[in-house]
Motif scaffolding. Structure first.
Motif, PDB file in Angstrom:
ATOM      1  N   PHE A 115       0.833  -1.199   0.000  1.00  0.00           N
ATOM      2  CA  PHE A 115       0.000   0.000   0.000  1.00  0.00           C
ATOM      3  C   PHE A 115       0.876   1.261   0.000  1.00  0.00           C
ATOM      4  CE2 PHE A 115      -2.286   3.412   2.117  1.00  0.00           C
ATOM      5  CZ  PHE A 115      -3.539   3.373   1.520  1.00  0.00           C
ATOM      6  N   ASP A 116       1.907   1.272   0.836  1.00  0.00           N
ATOM      7  CA  ASP A 116       2.790   2.441   0.908  1.00  0.00           C
ATOM      8  C   ASP A 116       3.501   2.676  -0.421  1.00  0.00           C
ATOM      9  OD1 ASP A 116       2.049   2.828   3.519  1.00  0.00           O
ATOM     10  OD2 ASP A 116       3.831   1.870   4.368  1.00  0.00           O
ATOM     11  N   ARG A 117       3.926   1.573  -1.091  1.00  0.00           N
ATOM     12  CA  ARG A 117       4.607   1.724  -2.385  1.00  0.00           C
ATOM     13  C   ARG A 117       3.610   2.286  -3.416  1.00  0.00           C
ATOM     14  NH1 ARG A 117       7.350   0.370   0.834  1.00  0.00           N
ATOM     15  NH2 ARG A 117       7.206   2.622   0.991  1.00  0.00           N
ATOM     16  N   ALA A 118       2.377   1.831  -3.332  1.00  0.00           N
ATOM     17  CA  ALA A 118       1.365   2.334  -4.261  1.00  0.00           C
ATOM     18  C   ALA A 118       1.118   3.825  -4.030  1.00  0.00           C
ATOM     19  CB  ALA A 118       0.066   1.549  -4.099  1.00  0.00           C
ATOM     20  N   CYS A 119       1.156   4.254  -2.774  1.00  0.00           N
ATOM     21  CA  CYS A 119       0.984   5.692  -2.475  1.00  0.00           C
ATOM     22  C   CYS A 119       2.127   6.501  -3.100  1.00  0.00           C
ATOM     23  CB  CYS A 119       0.934   5.917  -0.969  1.00  0.00           C
ATOM     24  SG  CYS A 119      -0.600   5.357  -0.192  1.00  0.00           S
ATOM     25  N   ASP A 120       3.354   5.961  -3.043  1.00  0.00           N
ATOM     26  CA  ASP A 120       4.485   6.656  -3.657  1.00  0.00           C
ATOM     27  C   ASP A 120       4.293   6.779  -5.163  1.00  0.00           C
ATOM     28  OD1 ASP A 120       5.738   6.973  -1.260  1.00  0.00           O
ATOM     29  OD2 ASP A 120       7.063   5.255  -1.477  1.00  0.00           O
ATOM     30  N   ILE A 121       3.841   5.701  -5.804  1.00  0.00           N
ATOM     31  CA  ILE A 121       3.607   5.725  -7.253  1.00  0.00           C
ATOM     32  C   ILE A 121       2.493   6.713  -7.587  1.00  0.00           C
ATOM     33  CG2 ILE A 121       2.744   4.337  -9.186  1.00  0.00           C
ATOM     34  CD1 ILE A 121       4.171   1.925  -7.886  1.00  0.00           C
ATOM     35  N   ASN A 122       1.443   6.679  -6.796  1.00  0.00           N
ATOM     36  CA  ASN A 122       0.309   7.580  -7.032  1.00  0.00           C
ATOM     37  C   ASN A 122       0.719   9.043  -6.846  1.00  0.00           C
ATOM     38  OD1 ASN A 122      -2.537   7.787  -7.613  1.00  0.00           O
ATOM     39  ND2 ASN A 122      -2.826   8.439  -5.497  1.00  0.00           N
ATOM     40  N   TYR A 123       1.562   9.286  -5.853  1.00  0.00           N
ATOM     41  CA  TYR A 123       2.072  10.640  -5.608  1.00  0.00           C
ATOM     42  C   TYR A 123       2.850  11.141  -6.825  1.00  0.00           C
ATOM     43  CZ  TYR A 123       4.971  14.304  -3.490  1.00  0.00           C
ATOM     44  OH  TYR A 123       5.618  15.488  -3.222  1.00  0.00           O
ATOM     45  N   TRP A 124       3.700  10.274  -7.361  1.00  0.00           N
ATOM     46  CA  TRP A 124       4.493  10.658  -8.532  1.00  0.00           C
ATOM     47  C   TRP A 124       3.586  10.940  -9.726  1.00  0.00           C
ATOM     48  CZ3 TRP A 124       9.167  12.054 -10.215  1.00  0.00           C
ATOM     49  CH2 TRP A 124       9.414  11.967 -11.575  1.00  0.00           C
ATOM     50  N   ASP A 125       2.633  10.058  -9.957  1.00  0.00           N
ATOM     51  CA  ASP A 125       1.758  10.225 -11.122  1.00  0.00           C
ATOM     52  C   ASP A 125       0.937  11.513 -11.033  1.00  0.00           C
ATOM     53  OD1 ASP A 125       2.701   7.887 -12.170  1.00  0.00           O
ATOM     54  OD2 ASP A 125       1.026   6.651 -11.492  1.00  0.00           O
ATOM     55  N   HIS A 126       0.557  11.905  -9.827  1.00  0.00           N
ATOM     56  CA  HIS A 126      -0.249  13.110  -9.667  1.00  0.00           C
ATOM     57  C   HIS A 126       0.585  14.387  -9.801  1.00  0.00           C
ATOM     58  CE1 HIS A 126      -3.618  10.640  -8.274  1.00  0.00           C
ATOM     59  NE2 HIS A 126      -4.359  11.730  -8.404  1.00  0.00           N
ATOM     60  N   HIS A 127       1.858  14.311  -9.477  1.00  0.00           N
ATOM     61  CA  HIS A 127       2.695  15.509  -9.462  1.00  0.00           C
ATOM     62  C   HIS A 127       3.741  15.538 -10.563  1.00  0.00           C
ATOM     63  CE1 HIS A 127       1.075  15.325  -5.337  1.00  0.00           C
ATOM     64  NE2 HIS A 127       1.163  16.644  -5.353  1.00  0.00           N
ATOM     65  N   SER A 128       3.723  14.566 -11.456  1.00  0.00           N
ATOM     66  CA  SER A 128       4.772  14.492 -12.479  1.00  0.00           C
ATOM     67  C   SER A 128       4.862  15.737 -13.364  1.00  0.00           C
ATOM     68  CB  SER A 128       4.585  13.246 -13.350  1.00  0.00           C
ATOM     69  OG  SER A 128       3.323  13.245 -13.968  1.00  0.00           O
ATOM     70  N   PRO A 129       3.759  16.481 -13.613  1.00  0.00           N
ATOM     71  CA  PRO A 129       3.937  17.713 -14.401  1.00  0.00           C
ATOM     72  C   PRO A 129       4.845  18.753 -13.725  1.00  0.00           C
ATOM     73  CG  PRO A 129       1.629  17.050 -14.384  1.00  0.00           C
ATOM     74  CD  PRO A 129       2.338  16.198 -13.371  1.00  0.00           C
ATOM     75  N   GLN A 130       5.090  18.597 -12.425  1.00  0.00           N
ATOM     76  CA  GLN A 130       5.921  19.567 -11.708  1.00  0.00           C
ATOM     77  C   GLN A 130       7.393  19.146 -11.657  1.00  0.00           C
ATOM     78  OE1 GLN A 130       4.086  19.770  -7.841  1.00  0.00           O
ATOM     79  NE2 GLN A 130       2.031  19.891  -8.714  1.00  0.00           N
ATOM     80  N   THR A 131       7.735  18.063 -12.314  1.00  0.00           N
ATOM     81  CA  THR A 131       9.089  17.535 -12.167  1.00  0.00           C
ATOM     82  C   THR A 131      10.116  18.362 -12.932  1.00  0.00           C
ATOM     83  OG1 THR A 131       8.746  16.047 -14.039  1.00  0.00           O
ATOM     84  CG2 THR A 131       8.268  15.189 -11.842  1.00  0.00           C
ATOM     85  N   GLN A 132      11.356  18.259 -12.476  1.00  0.00           N
ATOM     86  CA  GLN A 132      12.495  18.817 -13.188  1.00  0.00           C
ATOM     87  C   GLN A 132      13.211  17.671 -13.895  1.00  0.00           C
ATOM     88  OE1 GLN A 132      13.320  22.173 -13.372  1.00  0.00           O
ATOM     89  NE2 GLN A 132      11.348  22.444 -12.342  1.00  0.00           N
ATOM     90  N   GLN A 133      13.760  17.957 -15.043  1.00  0.00           N
ATOM     91  CA  GLN A 133      14.335  16.894 -15.864  1.00  0.00           C
ATOM     92  C   GLN A 133      15.814  17.168 -16.115  1.00  0.00           C
ATOM     93  OE1 GLN A 133      11.662  14.782 -18.681  1.00  0.00           O
ATOM     94  NE2 GLN A 133      12.822  15.966 -20.155  1.00  0.00           N
ATOM     95  N   TYR A 134      16.620  16.128 -15.996  1.00  0.00           N
ATOM     96  CA  TYR A 134      18.059  16.262 -16.200  1.00  0.00           C
ATOM     97  C   TYR A 134      18.552  15.107 -17.068  1.00  0.00           C
ATOM     98  CZ  TYR A 134      17.656  19.400 -12.220  1.00  0.00           C
ATOM     99  OH  TYR A 134      17.285  20.401 -11.374  1.00  0.00           O
ATOM    100  N   ASP A 135      19.465  15.419 -17.937  1.00  0.00           N
ATOM    101  CA  ASP A 135      20.059  14.403 -18.791  1.00  0.00           C
ATOM    102  C   ASP A 135      21.401  14.006 -18.205  1.00  0.00           C
ATOM    103  OD1 ASP A 135      20.958  12.758 -20.724  1.00  0.00           O
ATOM    104  OD2 ASP A 135      20.633  14.142 -22.392  1.00  0.00           O
ATOM    105  N   LEU A 136      21.423  12.883 -17.513  1.00  0.00           N
ATOM    106  CA  LEU A 136      22.674  12.415 -16.911  1.00  0.00           C
ATOM    107  C   LEU A 136      23.621  11.866 -17.961  1.00  0.00           C
ATOM    108  CD1 LEU A 136      21.686  10.565 -13.626  1.00  0.00           C
ATOM    109  CD2 LEU A 136      23.238  12.493 -13.854  1.00  0.00           C
ATOM    110  N   GLY A 137      23.073  11.375 -19.064  1.00  0.00           N
ATOM    111  CA  GLY A 137      23.919  10.768 -20.082  1.00  0.00           C
ATOM    112  C   GLY A 137      24.560   9.477 -19.616  1.00  0.00           C
ATOM    113  N   LEU A 138      24.029   8.881 -18.595  1.00  0.00           N
ATOM    114  CA  LEU A 138      24.592   7.657 -18.018  1.00  0.00           C
ATOM    115  C   LEU A 138      23.542   6.567 -18.063  1.00  0.00           C
ATOM    116  CD1 LEU A 138      26.931   6.348 -16.500  1.00  0.00           C
ATOM    117  CD2 LEU A 138      25.860   7.117 -14.388  1.00  0.00           C
TER     118      LEU A 138
END
Length: 413
Positions: A115-138
């Motif tokens: 359940f806790d892992r699902a909450c983490d996934i759900n949190y990410w899916d709901h807030h993903s438009p606010q993410t910052q993106q970086y190209d590590l190249g790795l």
């Protein structure tokens, strides 16, 4: 309107899970109470809670009941099944539940870690438009061992102790959401706070330590990470650096971690995607453009309204306001609408929207894998993306490791 815990109780079936949950909280019930799955039983339980004189115990029950159904919607359902995919018992149990609310409650009671892992996934899916993106190249497989995650937690805790004098405790989880796509979730103990809270009917002062939640998504195929953490660039880069060093095994220099950019200048002349018509779309419209003046002191956002009869915004701009298109204004964002033909008997067409910015933000992660591949191919044909260049961590298959693998080196070995 938000559901109360009594609404939830009336919605849940009266089964063994609910019986054990209420008994574990000590809800007083008559001797010989018959647990039947009937509306009358649900209403009786509601009344029993309402008249329960132990307010402290009642509040605890209400809090747990409310928390248990936070995944009780379509998004939560997807997160629950994704989280339970490696747990046969949890997966089988979810399929037997009668509703999303029931599923959320059942998982909360029987498989709290899932359940806790699902909450983490759900949190990410709901807030993903606010993410910052970086190209590590790795591009390498993350090390999710206890040792690696402990080192990661130590580094993050040290950062928060240095910056905010908190972070004495932390937990971290790393899961592979899709082949080659990993989600790292970290919880850090925040600064102590004094709160005034009621315990039952008595007002008390409590010292609490809220949780700082941060999430990072990494695509092995692209070397791109997306981060979601409260704070400015320093906090984003801290998370990226800690992930690179302790989970990927390479020390990264934050000053060289670059946010990928896209050239959208070709959209001055519209958006062409001939393959879209072969895929079943009947119309492609450049719906909106955002342009920034050469000296950066003026930004205009132009949208083709419904009255335009689905003409593209660049055509309207050319007729009414040609200056920004003809000058050196920078295209910083765009929206492309692709319309399916209306279904028989309907007049409104279903629309799929691509949203892209020059800073590399794409909304393709909102679509299923087939649609993502289609939309990405349109962006490639328009010259916005290179073949195999995917800035969204969800969009590249792992076998594409070598395709377009020429991002700016940003890792210090």
């Amino acid at each position: 309107m938000k559901k109360t815990y009594l609404d939830v109780l009336l919605e849940l079936p009266v089964d063994a899970t609910l019986r054990d949950f209420l008994n574990s909280h000590g809800l007083p019930l008559p001797n010989g109470f018959v647990w039947e799955d009937t509306p009358e039983t649900s209403r009786f339980l509601v009344e029993a809670i309402k008249v329960w004189p132990d307010i402290t115990a009642r509040d605890k029950l209400a809090a747990n009941l409310t928390a248990s159904v936070q995944l009780g919607d379509a998004g939560g359902k997807q997160a629950m099944f994704e989280s339970a995919v490696a747990d046969g018992a949890a997966l089988a149990g979810l399929t037997l539940c009668s509703s999303d609310v029931h599923r959320s409650f059942w998982l909360y009671v029987h498989h709290r870690m899932v359940f806790d892992r699902a909450c983490d996934i759900n949190y990410w899916d709901h807030h993903s438009p606010q993410t910052q993106q970086y190209d590590l190249g790795l591009k390498r497989k993350p090390n999710g061992s206890d040792t690696a995650l402990a080192a990661l937690r130590h580094a993050i805790s040290a950062f928060y102790k240095r910056e905010l004098q908190c972070g004495d405790g932390s937990v971290a989880y790393l899961v592979e959401r899709n082949p080659g796509v990993y989600l790292l979730s970290v919880h850090v103990k925040d600064m102590a706070m004094l709160r005034l809270e009621f315990e039952g009917a008595v007002l008390k002062r409590r010292v609490g330590n809220p949780n700082i939640h941060m999430v990072l998504q990494y695509a092995q195929a692209t070397g791109v990470v997306r981060t979601l953490v409260k704070g400015g660039a320093k906090y984003q880069q801290m998370l990226v650096e800690a992930f690179a060093e302790h989970v990927l095994g390479v020390k990264a220099n934050a000053h060289r971690i670059k946010t990928p950019t896209l050239d959208l200048s070709m959209l001055r002349t519209g958006f062409e995607a001939p393959a879209a018509f072969e895929d079943g779309f009947s119309l492609v419209q450049l719906k909106a453009l955002t342009l920034l003046s050469p000296n950066g002191d003026l930004k205009i956002e132009c949208t083709a309204m419904q009255a335009s009869q689905q003409r593209s915004v660049h055509e309207l701009l050319k007729e009414m306001l040609p200056g920004p298109l003809e000058g050196q204004w920078t295209v910083t964002a765009a929206q492309v609408n692709l319309y399916y033909p209306p279904e028989p008997g309907k007049t409104r067409a279903r629309v799929v929207s691509i949203e892209v910015t020059s800073k590399g933000r794409l909304n393709l992660h909102k679509f299923d894998a087939k649609m993502q591949a289609q939309l990405e191919s349109y962006l490639v044909s328009a010259g916005i993306l290179q073949k195999g260049q995917t800035l969204s961590a969800q969009e590249m298959p792992p076998h594409a490791d070598e395709i377009g693998s020429a991002p700016t080196p940003v890792i210090e070995g």
